[in-house]
Design an enzyme around this catalytic site. Structure first.
Site, PDB file in Angstrom:
ATOM      1  N   CYS A  36      91.213 -77.467  80.898  1.00  0.00           N
ATOM      2  CA  CYS A  36      92.314 -78.414  81.022  1.00  0.00           C
ATOM      3  C   CYS A  36      92.167 -79.498  79.949  1.00  0.00           C
ATOM      4  O   CYS A  36      91.094 -80.073  79.780  1.00  0.00           O
ATOM      5  CB  CYS A  36      92.293 -79.028  82.410  1.00  0.00           C
ATOM      6  SG  CYS A  36      93.398 -80.433  82.619  1.00  0.00           S
ATOM      7  N   GLU A  37      93.238 -79.756  79.225  1.00  0.00           N
ATOM      8  CA  GLU A  37      93.151 -80.733  78.137  1.00  0.00           C
ATOM      9  C   GLU A  37      93.065 -82.168  78.642  1.00  0.00           C
ATOM     10  O   GLU A  37      92.740 -83.074  77.880  1.00  0.00           O
ATOM     11  CB  GLU A  37      94.338 -80.596  77.195  1.00  0.00           C
ATOM     12  CG  GLU A  37      95.682 -80.968  77.765  1.00  0.00           C
ATOM     13  CD  GLU A  37      96.805 -80.818  76.754  1.00  0.00           C
ATOM     14  OE1 GLU A  37      97.784 -81.562  76.875  1.00  0.00           O
ATOM     15  OE2 GLU A  37      96.713 -79.969  75.843  1.00  0.00           O
ATOM     16  N   HIS A  38      93.344 -82.400  79.927  1.00  0.00           N
ATOM     17  CA  HIS A  38      93.339 -83.771  80.443  1.00  0.00           C
ATOM     18  C   HIS A  38      91.930 -84.249  80.792  1.00  0.00           C
ATOM     19  O   HIS A  38      91.601 -85.424  80.589  1.00  0.00           O
ATOM     20  CB  HIS A  38      94.246 -83.866  81.672  1.00  0.00           C
ATOM     21  CG  HIS A  38      95.669 -83.533  81.380  1.00  0.00           C
ATOM     22  ND1 HIS A  38      96.462 -82.795  82.227  1.00  0.00           N
ATOM     23  CD2 HIS A  38      96.438 -83.817  80.297  1.00  0.00           C
ATOM     24  CE1 HIS A  38      97.661 -82.648  81.700  1.00  0.00           C
ATOM     25  NE2 HIS A  38      97.674 -83.251  80.536  1.00  0.00           N
ATOM     26  N   HIS A  39      91.112 -83.351  81.345  1.00  0.00           N
ATOM     27  CA  HIS A  39      89.751 -83.740  81.723  1.00  0.00           C
ATOM     28  C   HIS A  39      88.690 -82.838  81.096  1.00  0.00           C
ATOM     29  O   HIS A  39      87.499 -83.059  81.301  1.00  0.00           O
ATOM     30  CB  HIS A  39      89.592 -83.704  83.249  1.00  0.00           C
ATOM     31  CG  HIS A  39      90.456 -84.693  83.972  1.00  0.00           C
ATOM     32  ND1 HIS A  39      91.697 -84.362  84.478  1.00  0.00           N
ATOM     33  CD2 HIS A  39      90.269 -85.998  84.256  1.00  0.00           C
ATOM     34  CE1 HIS A  39      92.231 -85.421  85.055  1.00  0.00           C
ATOM     35  NE2 HIS A  39      91.388 -86.428  84.939  1.00  0.00           N
ATOM     36  N   GLN A  55      98.346 -75.296  82.179  1.00  0.00           N
ATOM     37  CA  GLN A  55      98.749 -73.965  82.621  1.00  0.00           C
ATOM     38  C   GLN A  55     100.215 -73.684  82.307  1.00  0.00           C
ATOM     39  O   GLN A  55     100.579 -72.554  81.955  1.00  0.00           O
ATOM     40  CB  GLN A  55      98.486 -73.817  84.122  1.00  0.00           C
ATOM     41  CG  GLN A  55      98.772 -72.419  84.657  1.00  0.00           C
ATOM     42  CD  GLN A  55      98.395 -72.273  86.114  1.00  0.00           C
ATOM     43  OE1 GLN A  55      97.336 -72.744  86.546  1.00  0.00           O
ATOM     44  NE2 GLN A  55      99.247 -71.633  86.895  1.00  0.00           N
ATOM     45  N   HIS A  86      92.278 -75.306  89.563  1.00  0.00           N
ATOM     46  CA  HIS A  86      91.910 -76.314  88.577  1.00  0.00           C
ATOM     47  C   HIS A  86      90.758 -77.173  89.092  1.00  0.00           C
ATOM     48  O   HIS A  86      90.876 -77.821  90.133  1.00  0.00           O
ATOM     49  CB  HIS A  86      93.123 -77.193  88.256  1.00  0.00           C
ATOM     50  CG  HIS A  86      94.228 -76.443  87.569  1.00  0.00           C
ATOM     51  ND1 HIS A  86      94.644 -76.747  86.293  1.00  0.00           N
ATOM     52  CD2 HIS A  86      94.986 -75.392  87.967  1.00  0.00           C
ATOM     53  CE1 HIS A  86      95.618 -75.920  85.934  1.00  0.00           C
ATOM     54  NE2 HIS A  86      95.843 -75.091  86.947  1.00  0.00           N
ATOM     55  N   CYS A  92      89.741 -79.894  88.009  1.00  0.00           N
ATOM     56  CA  CYS A  92      90.041 -81.330  88.033  1.00  0.00           C
ATOM     57  C   CYS A  92      90.617 -81.743  89.383  1.00  0.00           C
ATOM     58  O   CYS A  92      90.569 -82.923  89.748  1.00  0.00           O
ATOM     59  CB  CYS A  92      90.996 -81.708  86.897  1.00  0.00           C
ATOM     60  SG  CYS A  92      92.552 -80.796  86.883  1.00  0.00           S
TER      61      CYS A  92
END
Length: 237
Positions: free
Chosen positions: A122-125, A163, A191, A193
């Site tokens: 995941c690019e956020h975390h 995703q 996920h 996260c």
């Protein structure tokens, strides 16, 4: 990650110079990261990167650890190699991936490849998300070799992702290269996260879909695909 063209999988060229980082690139500029001729990832050697190693040491220090203690001495190198492997999809050459595996046939019924396992970040975390992708297309005079569909999924999964975008990228890639009557992609992911932090819901999963051509326009065709992947719900575009 070495190759015969003087580049490695960490964004460096053979002279030690850096490409622009992935975070600085727009969608069109990802072509700069491709290693020409690399159509698959089996047999690739993943190497460390001094910049990533230094960043990992800073993280370890920042959380109160001791980067020089025995158990952590090789951790920066291991993490750097891990990221090279988990983001190797940036460096796949799409043309080499497809290669000579598109064939002319007189078949115009649905082709379904389901239960394709994927693992992504995941690019956020930068935490993992993983699950399965189900793909279908209806040929318009051309089919692609069976092994290529999972390779397409892997190419897009092994990047920093969300995703929703990954699902669309898979559908658009197949649509562009095969020009079929339609393409359908459904991805189901868990996920970390959401599992390890935040809401901490271990059983929550995410389902995304992308429909092109007849799968978008014809509910009967879309429903047939969803029945193949074992779901009764028909995703509306």
């Amino acid at each position: 990650m070495h190759n015969g063209n003087g580049h490695n999988g960490n964004g460096h060229n053979g002279n030690g110079q850096h490409h622009r980082s992935v975070g600085e690139l727009d969608g069109h500029d990802y072509d700069l990261l491709i290693v020409p001729g690399r159509g698959k990832l089996e047999g690739v050697t993943y190497t460390s990167d001094p910049q990533i190693e230094g960043a990992v040491r800073e993280i370890l220090d920042g959380i109160g650890e001791q980067p020089d203690r025995e158990g952590l001495l090789k951790t920066p190198s291991r993490v750097a190699k891990m990221y090279a492997e988990l983001t190797a999809g940036y460096h796949v050459d799409p043309e080499a991936l497809i290669n000579d595996a598109i064939f002319t046939v007189g078949y115009d019924e649905m082709v379904v490849v389901k239960n394709i396992d994927f693992y992504s970040l995941c690019e956020h975390h930068m935490l993992p998300f993983m699950g399965q992708v189900h793909v279908a297309y209806i040929p318009n005079g051309k089919v692609v070799g069976l092994s290529k569909i999972p390779r397409i999924v892997e190419m897009f999964a092994r990047r920093l992702q969300v995703q929703e975008r990954m699902t669309v990228q898979i559908a658009d890639f197949i649509n562009e290269h095969l020009e079929p009557q339609g393409v359908a992609v459904v991805a189901e992911g868990v996920h970390m996260c959401s599992v390890m932090r935040g809401v901490k819901k271990a059983n929550a999963s995410m389902v995304t879909s992308a429909m092109r051509g007849v799968f978008r326009d014809d509910s009967k065709t879309r429903g047939e695909f969803m029945a193949h992947v074992g779901r009764s719900r028909s995703f509306e575009a």
